[in-house]
Design an enzyme around this catalytic site. Structure first.
Site, PDB file in Angstrom:
ATOM      1  N   GLU A   7       0.821  -1.204   0.000  1.00  0.00           N
ATOM      2  CA  GLU A   7       0.000   0.000   0.000  1.00  0.00           C
ATOM      3  C   GLU A   7       0.855   1.254   0.000  1.00  0.00           C
ATOM      4  O   GLU A   7       0.478   2.269  -0.568  1.00  0.00           O
ATOM      5  CB  GLU A   7      -0.936   0.012   1.208  1.00  0.00           C
ATOM      6  CG  GLU A   7      -1.740   1.301   1.327  1.00  0.00           C
ATOM      7  CD  GLU A   7      -3.037   1.128   2.094  1.00  0.00           C
ATOM      8  OE1 GLU A   7      -3.562   2.138   2.567  1.00  0.00           O
ATOM      9  OE2 GLU A   7      -3.534   0.002   2.200  1.00  0.00           O
ATOM     10  N   LYS A   8       2.016   1.174   0.643  1.00  0.00           N
ATOM     11  CA  LYS A   8       2.888   2.341   0.746  1.00  0.00           C
ATOM     12  C   LYS A   8       4.339   1.880   0.877  1.00  0.00           C
ATOM     13  O   LYS A   8       4.594   0.702   1.198  1.00  0.00           O
ATOM     14  CB  LYS A   8       2.471   3.219   1.929  1.00  0.00           C
ATOM     15  CG  LYS A   8       2.380   2.483   3.257  1.00  0.00           C
ATOM     16  CD  LYS A   8       1.918   3.394   4.371  1.00  0.00           C
ATOM     17  CE  LYS A   8       0.434   3.632   4.378  1.00  0.00           C
ATOM     18  NZ  LYS A   8      -0.348   2.464   4.805  1.00  0.00           N
ATOM     19  N   ASP A 112      -3.213  -2.383   3.227  1.00  0.00           N
ATOM     20  CA  ASP A 112      -3.513  -2.370   4.660  1.00  0.00           C
ATOM     21  C   ASP A 112      -4.683  -3.312   4.951  1.00  0.00           C
ATOM     22  O   ASP A 112      -5.527  -3.562   4.080  1.00  0.00           O
ATOM     23  CB  ASP A 112      -3.872  -0.951   5.116  1.00  0.00           C
ATOM     24  CG  ASP A 112      -2.634  -0.105   5.399  1.00  0.00           C
ATOM     25  OD1 ASP A 112      -1.511  -0.647   5.323  1.00  0.00           O
ATOM     26  OD2 ASP A 112      -2.780   1.094   5.684  1.00  0.00           O
ATOM     27  N   ASP A 114      -7.751  -3.551   5.787  1.00  0.00           N
ATOM     28  CA  ASP A 114      -9.089  -2.991   5.930  1.00  0.00           C
ATOM     29  C   ASP A 114      -9.713  -2.833   4.548  1.00  0.00           C
ATOM     30  O   ASP A 114      -9.099  -3.176   3.531  1.00  0.00           O
ATOM     31  CB  ASP A 114      -9.057  -1.654   6.679  1.00  0.00           C
ATOM     32  CG  ASP A 114      -8.194  -0.601   5.987  1.00  0.00           C
ATOM     33  OD1 ASP A 114      -7.842  -0.778   4.803  1.00  0.00           O
ATOM     34  OD2 ASP A 114      -7.874   0.417   6.631  1.00  0.00           O
ATOM     35  N   TYR A 331      -1.760  -2.222  14.061  1.00  0.00           N
ATOM     36  CA  TYR A 331      -2.586  -1.454  13.120  1.00  0.00           C
ATOM     37  C   TYR A 331      -3.607  -0.607  13.875  1.00  0.00           C
ATOM     38  O   TYR A 331      -4.359  -1.123  14.708  1.00  0.00           O
ATOM     39  CB  TYR A 331      -3.293  -2.419  12.178  1.00  0.00           C
ATOM     40  CG  TYR A 331      -4.108  -1.755  11.105  1.00  0.00           C
ATOM     41  CD1 TYR A 331      -3.488  -1.087  10.061  1.00  0.00           C
ATOM     42  CD2 TYR A 331      -5.496  -1.799  11.134  1.00  0.00           C
ATOM     43  CE1 TYR A 331      -4.238  -0.473   9.069  1.00  0.00           C
ATOM     44  CE2 TYR A 331      -6.254  -1.191  10.145  1.00  0.00           C
ATOM     45  CZ  TYR A 331      -5.623  -0.522   9.112  1.00  0.00           C
ATOM     46  OH  TYR A 331      -6.356   0.077   8.139  1.00  0.00           O
ATOM     47  N   ARG A 333      -6.281   1.493  12.763  1.00  0.00           N
ATOM     48  CA  ARG A 333      -7.634   1.822  12.289  1.00  0.00           C
ATOM     49  C   ARG A 333      -8.598   0.679  12.609  1.00  0.00           C
ATOM     50  O   ARG A 333      -9.091  -0.005  11.721  1.00  0.00           O
ATOM     51  CB  ARG A 333      -7.604   2.125  10.791  1.00  0.00           C
ATOM     52  CG  ARG A 333      -6.719   3.319  10.443  1.00  0.00           C
ATOM     53  CD  ARG A 333      -6.497   3.432   8.933  1.00  0.00           C
ATOM     54  NE  ARG A 333      -5.533   4.448   8.610  1.00  0.00           N
ATOM     55  CZ  ARG A 333      -5.820   5.668   8.147  1.00  0.00           C
ATOM     56  NH1 ARG A 333      -7.089   6.003   7.960  1.00  0.00           N
ATOM     57  NH2 ARG A 333      -4.879   6.538   7.878  1.00  0.00           N
TER      58      ARG A 333
END
Length: 614
Positions: A7-8, A112, A114, A331, A333
């Site tokens: 993702e990043k 990520d 989610d 994580y 979130r």
């Protein structure tokens, strides 16, 4: 060739650190086992603007965009368009990923854990029409142990299609309502000679309405005086008891406050004539308070707002930095405050990491007992993610910013509390009779500090709400009354929202709903938005100048109140928004087709346009 798409960059680096780096390329790294690791910068693609769907003959403004016209509404894309973000770095990285996809037959999706993380990589694969095999790398922390476990347990990406569809539904719904209704309400205002942009959102507008409603309640609040009668009882251990009204007592409001001044004065005069109180009962009941659950994102946003005045967005960013940059916490979130039972075995390693990361906590760590298994460990309560905890990888705490340090301490102390004994105390209660009136006194005598040591609670704590310790007395005992007083107080308005309490209100939206059936339906915790989006929603409302911060308080601006006066109740209603989130959960679970959810959004748009055109 196996291609990881993270993702990043930070996630990519964590994966490469475990697999071993053999060489570096332009936008990717090659690992020692031959795997290639590339990365996104968050979403590389974004929804096309309405202009992309409007006919070419629509007039244009001087800036080149197509003119807003009521006759062009509703704008319902037949084929949704995702375009690369207008950024050279994004376009370059997207091109690099496209080239790599042509050479691979196996992709490992490392978004990520989610909905948005799932969609973010899936939409890149669909953008390049990749048709090969896809596995899913799923971890809740970026420390070495978690990365290693994730690599050893790659799953079929098809298992997560529901999460992608739910994220896609959220994105499209926000576009449909935001783009169509913002244009419609703004055009309706312009027809009345007003130039304000009326920007509405499926979640933003009900959130704004929550704040404005609270502001109005505070503004219009009229304090009501009420009276508290207390008796000071003598003897070797003096204490204070409070008058309790009987069931048929006159002058009492719904909150059982004595609000009649004349009755209070007469009662005080009568009681002052009595110099003895009779003990009706005295009890000391042993009680325990179990260890606190670990933090969900909403929990830590509330705690950081209360203790440090941090905004919800700031707390999220600090948690994200501890997770992503320092790899010191899991994580962030998450809407869950429980932990999977399988992770209890990791406790010793986590405690060791905490002591090394934050030496100031070493003393508490030394008191922890890894054999304690608190109610926080509960597989039945785990959602997509577990609560936020420190990782097994020690970080250099000296490299934390002061603000990161504060957040890490909150997370670590909450985790440590789960390996200390339960907090124990004696709940003390005394009931007395003075003349014919009943008085009561309550107190708390701490017998074992337990987990509260992790939160810095003093070992000498022996207080109740009034800070008194109660003697042990026998029923029938006569006590001297050394004083009776009546204190006038006033009812208080509801507290203004802080960002932390607003996050909590968004999560527990059922508390703001009056209809009993809707309240019951929403009590399961669907809420407004998600843990991943609530801070961003508040930040966006502030950016648009619909909300502003005054000290720790967050309030609606004049512009925000005006917007709420313009839009109809359906757009302000938190019940509708929460119900949409519930349908998204059904989409995620595969119980409701995505098209059904989208059609509901379209119908809402059509209904509003019909109303405005009348």
């Amino acid at each position: 060739m196996r291609l990881f798409i993270a993702e990043k960059p930070s996630v990519a680096k964590a994966i490469v650190a475990e697999l071993g780096c053999a060489s570096r390329g332009d936008g990717f790294m090659t690992c020692k086992d031959g795997s290639i690791v590339t990365w996104c910068f968050g979403h590389l693609l974004e929804q096309a603007e309405p202009d992309a769907y409007l006919p070419d003959d629509v007039p244009r403004t001087k800036k080149g965009s197509k003119v807003w016209r009521f006759e062009d509404l509703p704008i319902f894309p037949k084929t949704w368009k995702l375009l690369p973000k207008n950024d050279k770095g994004v376009k370059k990285q997207l091109a690099a990923i496209g080239k790599l996809l042509k050479k691979t037959s196996l992709v490992v999706h490392a978004g990520d854990p989610d909905r948005e993380g799932q969609l973010l990589v899936d939409e890149v694969l669909e953008h390049f029409r990749y048709a090969g095999r896809v596995q899913r790398f799923w971890v809740s922390a970026q420390d070495r142990v978690s990365i290693r476990k994730g690599l050893a347990n790659l799953q079929d990406n098809k298992r997560f299609v529901g999460m992608k569809l739910a994220a896609l539904g959220r994105s499209r719904a926000d576009w449909l309502l935001g783009m169509n209704l913002s244009r419609a309400y703004t055009l309706a205002q312009q027809a009345q000679g007003k130039k304000e942009l009326i920007a509405v959102g499926r979640v933003q507008t009900p959130t704004l309405a929550l704040v404005a409603k609270r502001d109005a309640a505070i503004h219009h609040f009229k304090p009501i005086p009420f009276f508290i009668i207390k008796a000071r009882l003598g003897g070797d251990n003096p204490f204070t008891a409070v008058w309790e009204p009987g069931d048929s007592q006159a002058g009492i409001d719904e909150q059982k406050h004595l609000v009649d001044r004349n009755i209070a004065a007469a009662l005080l005069q009568r009681l002052k004539a009595v110099d003895q109180a009779t003990v009706i009962s005295c009890s000391r009941t042993p009680k325990k308070i179990a260890q606190p659950k670990v933090f969900s994102l909403a929990d830590i946003q509330l705690a950081a707002s209360n203790q440090f005045g941090f905004s919800a967005e700031k707390t999220l960013n600090l948690c994200q930095s501890l997770y992503e940059t320092h790899k010191a916490t899991s994580y962030p979130r998450t809407d869950c405050s429980f932990l999977p039972e399988s992770q209890h075995a990791d406790a010793k390693n986590v405690l060791t990491a905490i002591a090394k990361t934050m030496p100031s906590l070493a003393g508490i760590v030394a008191k922890c007992d890894c054999s304690i298994k608190s109610p926080t460990w509960n597989d039945k309560k785990i959602t997509a993610h577990h609560g936020i905890i420190p990782t097994q990888q020690a970080a250099d705490g000296s490299k934390f910013s002061e603000e990161e340090r504060k957040i890490y301490l909150l997370i670590a102390e909450r985790y440590l509390a789960n390996f200390l004994p339960a907090h124990e105390y004696l709940a003390c209660s005394i009931e007395l009779r003075i003349a014919t009136e009943r008085f009561s006194a309550k107190g708390r005598l701490v017998t074992k500090l337990g987990w509260k040591a992790a939160a810095g609670v003093a070992a000498e704590e022996k207080t109740d709400d009034e800070g008194q310790t109660l003697p042990e007395l026998k029923a029938g005992l006569q006590l001297p009354v050394s004083g009776i007083n009546c204190k006038e107080e006033r009812t208080k308005p509801p507290a203004a929202f802080t960002e932390g309490t607003l996050i909590r209100a968004m999560e527990n939206i059922h508390q703001a709903v009056d209809d009993p059936q809707s309240k019951k339906f929403l009590k399961e915790g669907d809420g407004i938005g998600t843990p991943a989006t609530r801070a961003a929603i508040i930040a966006e409302l502030k950016r648009k100048k619909y909300l502003e911060v005054k000290g720790k308080k967050i309030v609606a601006t004049e512009l925000g109140v005006h917007l709420l006066q313009v839009v109809p109740d359906v757009m302000k209603n938190p019940v509708l928004t929460a119900l949409f989130e519930r349908i998204l959960r059904e989409v995620e679970a595969g119980k409701v087709p995505l098209d059904v959810f989208i059609e509901k959004q379209k119908q809402l748009v059509v209904n509003e346009l019909t109303r405005l055109r009348k």
